[in-house]
Scaffold this motif. Structure first.
Motif, short mmCIF file in Angstrom:
data_model
loop_
_atom_site.label_atom_id
_atom_site.label_comp_id
_atom_site.label_asym_id
_atom_site.label_seq_id
_atom_site.Cartn_x
_atom_site.Cartn_y
_atom_site.Cartn_z
N ALA A 176 0.83 -1.19 0.00
CA ALA A 176 0.00 0.00 0.00
C ALA A 176 0.87 1.24 0.00
CB ALA A 176 -0.93 0.01 1.22
N CYS A 177 0.28 2.34 -0.43
CA CYS A 177 0.95 3.63 -0.39
C CYS A 177 -0.08 4.68 -0.03
CB CYS A 177 1.60 3.94 -1.73
SG CYS A 177 2.51 5.51 -1.75
N PHE A 178 0.16 5.44 1.02
CA PHE A 178 -0.73 6.51 1.47
C PHE A 178 -0.03 7.85 1.31
CE2 PHE A 178 -4.19 4.14 3.47
CZ PHE A 178 -3.63 2.88 3.61
N ARG A 179 -0.72 8.79 0.68
CA ARG A 179 -0.20 10.14 0.50
C ARG A 179 -1.32 11.14 0.76
NH1 ARG A 179 4.96 10.04 -2.04
NH2 ARG A 179 5.82 8.09 -1.27
N GLU A 180 -0.98 12.42 0.72
CA GLU A 180 -1.99 13.46 0.96
C GLU A 180 -3.07 13.47 -0.13
OE1 GLU A 180 0.07 17.11 1.27
OE2 GLU A 180 0.92 16.70 3.26
N THR A 181 -2.74 12.94 -1.30
CA THR A 181 -3.69 12.95 -2.41
C THR A 181 -4.59 11.72 -2.43
OG1 THR A 181 -1.99 11.96 -3.80
CG2 THR A 181 -2.22 14.36 -3.88
N GLY A 182 -4.35 10.75 -1.56
CA GLY A 182 -5.16 9.54 -1.54
C GLY A 182 -4.32 8.33 -1.17
N TYR A 183 -4.80 7.17 -1.55
CA TYR A 183 -4.07 5.94 -1.27
C TYR A 183 -4.31 4.92 -2.38
CZ TYR A 183 -8.48 3.78 0.33
OH TYR A 183 -9.76 3.30 0.39
N VAL A 184 -3.39 3.95 -2.44
CA VAL A 184 -3.57 2.79 -3.31
C VAL A 184 -3.28 1.55 -2.47
CG1 VAL A 184 -3.15 3.81 -5.58
CG2 VAL A 184 -1.21 3.15 -4.16
N LEU A 185 -4.03 0.50 -2.72
CA LEU A 185 -3.88 -0.75 -1.98
C LEU A 185 -3.97 -1.90 -2.97
CD1 LEU A 185 -3.83 -2.49 0.65
CD2 LEU A 185 -6.33 -2.27 0.69
N LEU A 186 -2.99 -2.80 -2.92
CA LEU A 186 -2.97 -3.99 -3.76
C LEU A 186 -2.84 -5.19 -2.83
CD1 LEU A 186 -2.96 -4.93 -6.74
CD2 LEU A 186 -0.46 -4.84 -6.67
N ILE A 187 -3.72 -6.17 -3.00
CA ILE A 187 -3.76 -7.28 -2.05
C ILE A 187 -4.12 -8.56 -2.79
CG2 ILE A 187 -6.18 -6.74 -1.46
CD1 ILE A 187 -5.49 -7.68 1.41
N SER A 188 -3.55 -9.68 -2.32
CA SER A 188 -3.77 -10.95 -2.99
C SER A 188 -3.76 -12.10 -1.99
CB SER A 188 -2.68 -11.18 -4.05
OG SER A 188 -2.78 -12.49 -4.61
N ASP A 189 -4.56 -13.12 -2.29
CA ASP A 189 -4.48 -14.36 -1.53
C ASP A 189 -3.77 -15.45 -2.34
OD1 ASP A 189 -6.33 -14.94 -3.47
OD2 ASP A 189 -7.93 -15.57 -2.10
N LEU A 190 -3.07 -15.03 -3.41
CA LEU A 190 -2.35 -15.89 -4.34
C LEU A 190 -3.27 -16.73 -5.19
CD1 LEU A 190 0.80 -17.00 -2.30
CD2 LEU A 190 0.43 -14.95 -3.67
N SER A 191 -4.57 -16.48 -5.09
CA SER A 191 -5.54 -17.03 -6.03
C SER A 191 -6.17 -15.91 -6.84
CB SER A 191 -6.62 -17.84 -5.30
OG SER A 191 -6.08 -18.97 -4.68
N SER A 192 -6.44 -14.80 -6.16
CA SER A 192 -7.00 -13.61 -6.80
C SER A 192 -6.19 -12.40 -6.35
CB SER A 192 -8.48 -13.42 -6.42
OG SER A 192 -9.25 -14.54 -6.81
N VAL A 193 -6.29 -11.33 -7.11
CA VAL A 193 -5.62 -10.08 -6.78
C VAL A 193 -6.64 -8.95 -6.86
CG1 VAL A 193 -3.74 -8.49 -7.34
CG2 VAL A 193 -3.46 -10.94 -7.79
#
Length: 302
Positions: A30-47
């Motif tokens: 994940a990356c959090f900044r003043e302009t928002g955030y992005v989150l990438l997550i996986s269970d190694l079956s789906s992303v």
């Protein structure tokens, strides 16, 4: 102010980390900044993936927290303080995390406090695009595999040289003072076969949550930084071609450095200039891992 492209670029260089929400285990970045955030997550079956700007954060916070009137930056800062400890392997002060998942969407529910009042948040993560999966998982893992293969070849070659050196000492009349230190000559084929028969089953059964050890996190970040540099060069040159899935002498050298710097602060050794051609197209990575070894894994800049 950083835009969405800057958030995605910063996300690329974040290492994957193992996290648990309830009884479910994932790898995430994940990356959090003043302009928002992005989150990438996986269970190694789906992303799954979510990118939220200040408008989305402001609207969702009003829907979920009607008693809170804080500025959007306060919500983003609180979310960062809740998520980043998890990605760094520390305890989060969130009261609870839970999730609901399908193949097409993952929702992560967060319950905590902000300014003494209950604070609720939902991460709404739809399925990630194939290009994003390739950029954050497939291409870096291929490059990491090439780098680790080169390390194995170099170490095997070094062991053979050491055996020859020991044999020369023995023929010159040298003898071990302690017999227990005697070792059999290294045989690469036998070593690899033993690894496949004994070690590999244990590694494959370690569980999805152990996908990225600390050493591999450093190597992943080094590879990802090279990917980001290459993308920046293509952007400046107007070349939209897909990058080559190859590695370089410098990438292989930095892969070795990642192991060295984690154990001790030693001088880095330049890799040999006669690397196989298959390892040859991503330059410019030397120096990254010395700095990375001083930074906690899963860092989430705000």
């Amino acid at each position: 102010m950083e835009g969405s492209e800057d958030l995605d670029s910063n996300l690329l260089t974040q290492p994957w980390a193992s996290v648990c929400f309830g009884e479910s285990t994932f790898i995430a970045k994940a990356c959090f900044r003043e302009t928002g955030y992005v989150l990438l997550i996986s269970d190694l079956s789906s992303v799954w993936y979510e990118r939220a700007d200040t408008d989305v954060v402001g609207k969702r916070s009003k829907e979920l927290n009607k008693r809170l009137t804080a500025h959007v930056s306060s919500f983003l800062n609180r979310l960062s303080n809740l998520m980043c400890p998890l990605l760094e392997g520390r305890e989060s002060d969130a009261n609870s995390f839970s999730c609901q998942q399908t193949s097409s969407k993952l929702t992560i529910h967060v319950k905590s406090e902000l300014s003494g009042l209950p604070f609720y948040w939902d991460f709404h993560c739809p399925a990630a695009a194939v290009e994003m999966i390739s950029r954050h998982l497939v291409r870096p893992l291929i490059r990491m595999s090439l780098s680790l293969q080169y390390q194995l070849q170099e170490l095997a070659s070094l062991l053979v040289q050491k055996d020859a050196e020991i044999e020369d000492y023995r023929e010159s009349g040298a003898a071990l003072s302690r017999g227990r230190l005697r070792t059999a000559p290294f045989q690469e084929k036998l070593f690899l076969q033993k690894f496949v028969d004994e070690s590999l089953p244990q590694l494959c059964g370690a569980g999805d949550g152990q996908a990225f050890t600390s050493t591999l996190q450093h190597l992943y970040t080094a590879v990802a930084r090279q990917e980001a540099r290459a993308a920046q060069k293509r952007h400046h040159s107007g070349d939209a071609e897909t990058p080559e899935l190859t590695s370089s002498p410098q990438l292989a050298g930095e892969a070795m450095d990642s192991l060295v710097t984690l154990g001790s602060q030693q001088e880095k050794v330049e890799p040999p200039s006669d690397l196989p051609q298959s390892l040859g197209a991503t330059a410019g990575l030397f120096g990254d891992l010395v700095g990375l070894s001083q930074v906690p894994n899963g860092t989430c800049p705000v």
